[in-house]
Design an enzyme around this catalytic site. Sequence first.
Site, PDB file in Angstrom:
ATOM      1  N   THR A 165     -11.446   0.506 -17.533  1.00  0.00           N
ATOM      2  CA  THR A 165     -12.501   0.024 -18.416  1.00  0.00           C
ATOM      3  C   THR A 165     -12.356  -1.497 -18.484  1.00  0.00           C
ATOM      4  OG1 THR A 165     -11.110   0.172 -20.375  1.00  0.00           O
ATOM      5  CG2 THR A 165     -12.397   2.141 -19.805  1.00  0.00           C
ATOM      6  N   MET A 173      -4.559  -6.275  -6.975  1.00  0.00           N
ATOM      7  CA  MET A 173      -4.117  -7.252  -7.965  1.00  0.00           C
ATOM      8  C   MET A 173      -5.209  -8.254  -8.349  1.00  0.00           C
ATOM      9  SD  MET A 173      -1.236  -5.875  -8.358  1.00  0.00           S
ATOM     10  CE  MET A 173      -0.109  -6.911  -9.263  1.00  0.00           C
ATOM     11  N   GLN A 200       7.963   7.843  -9.036  1.00  0.00           N
ATOM     12  CA  GLN A 200       7.072   8.620  -9.911  1.00  0.00           C
ATOM     13  C   GLN A 200       5.603   8.265  -9.663  1.00  0.00           C
ATOM     14  OE1 GLN A 200       8.053  11.226 -11.727  1.00  0.00           O
ATOM     15  NE2 GLN A 200      10.032  10.766 -10.777  1.00  0.00           N
ATOM     16  N   GLY A 239       0.773  -1.234   0.000  1.00  0.00           N
ATOM     17  CA  GLY A 239       0.000   0.000   0.000  1.00  0.00           C
ATOM     18  C   GLY A 239       0.806   1.286   0.000  1.00  0.00           C
ATOM     19  N   HIS A 289      -0.612   1.934 -12.904  1.00  0.00           N
ATOM     20  CA  HIS A 289       0.049   0.773 -13.509  1.00  0.00           C
ATOM     21  C   HIS A 289       1.521   1.097 -13.740  1.00  0.00           C
ATOM     22  CE1 HIS A 289       0.358  -2.933 -15.793  1.00  0.00           C
ATOM     23  NE2 HIS A 289       1.109  -2.258 -16.651  1.00  0.00           N
TER      24      HIS A 289
END
Length: 213
Positions: free
Chosen positions: A137, A86, A169, A12, A105
Site C-alpha cells: 500500500t 529496492m 525463512q 534475486g 520484507h
Amino acid sequence: MKSAVILISGRGSNMQALVEAQPGLDFRAVISNRPAAGGLPWAASRGIETRVVDHKAHPSRESFDAALAQAVDAFAPDYLFLAGFMRILTEGFIHRYPRSILNIHPSLLPSFPGLDTHRRAMEAGVKLHGATVHFVTPALDHGPILVQAAVPVLEGDTEDALAARVLAQEHRIYPQAARWLAAGRVEFRGADVVQVRGSGVAGDWAIAPRDPP
Ligand code: GAR
C-alpha cells in the site's frame, strides 16, 4: 492459471525461490531497475522474459513508475511480486494494481520498516526477528500482512548470521504466499487484515530462545 511478474534489484534469491517452488503461477517476466542485477541472467536461463527499466534513465519517480507500469502491463499479470526490489513506488503506481502487489520484507513488520533491518533489530535487543510477506500500500512497508516467520536472535549473532537465518525463512514463506494466491485462498477482512482460508500451523509454534535440555 493466475500470472505474475517479479520485480528485482539485485541477486534475486527470493525470485529463484518463487520460481523453483512452482507455486502454480505463470511467471511471465522478471523486471529489474538495475541493468546489472544478478537475478536477470538466472531468470533468462530459465526461459523467463527479462526486462530492464533503469531508474537512472528517469528524471523523476513518476516517469520511472510510468515506464515500469508500461513494462509490467505488456505481460498483463494478475500479481506483482517485489523480490528485493529496492525502489519506493509512487501512489499512482500502487493504485494501478490494487491488492495485487506483494512484497517481502526482512523484519517482523510493523517493527523495522525501511533499511538495515538486521542491524537495527540487533541494536534494539529484540529476541525474535524475522520476515514478512505483505500487500503493498502507499504506506511504506505497512500493508496488510499475509504471512510472517520468526527466528531467534542468538547470543553472539552477527548481522550476517542473523540475515542468513531470516533469508532461509524468506525463501520458505514467499513461495508459500504464492501458493495461497494461486489457489485463491487469500481473503481480505476489511482494508487491513488478510486471512488465508484453511491455513494452519505446523510443528512447534512457540519460537523462543531457551536453555537446551
Ligand atoms: C531480501 O532479504 C529481501 O527481504 C530484502 O532484500 C533482500 C533481497 O535479496 N528486501 C527489502 O529489504 C525490501 N525493502 P534477494 O535479491 O536475494 O531476494
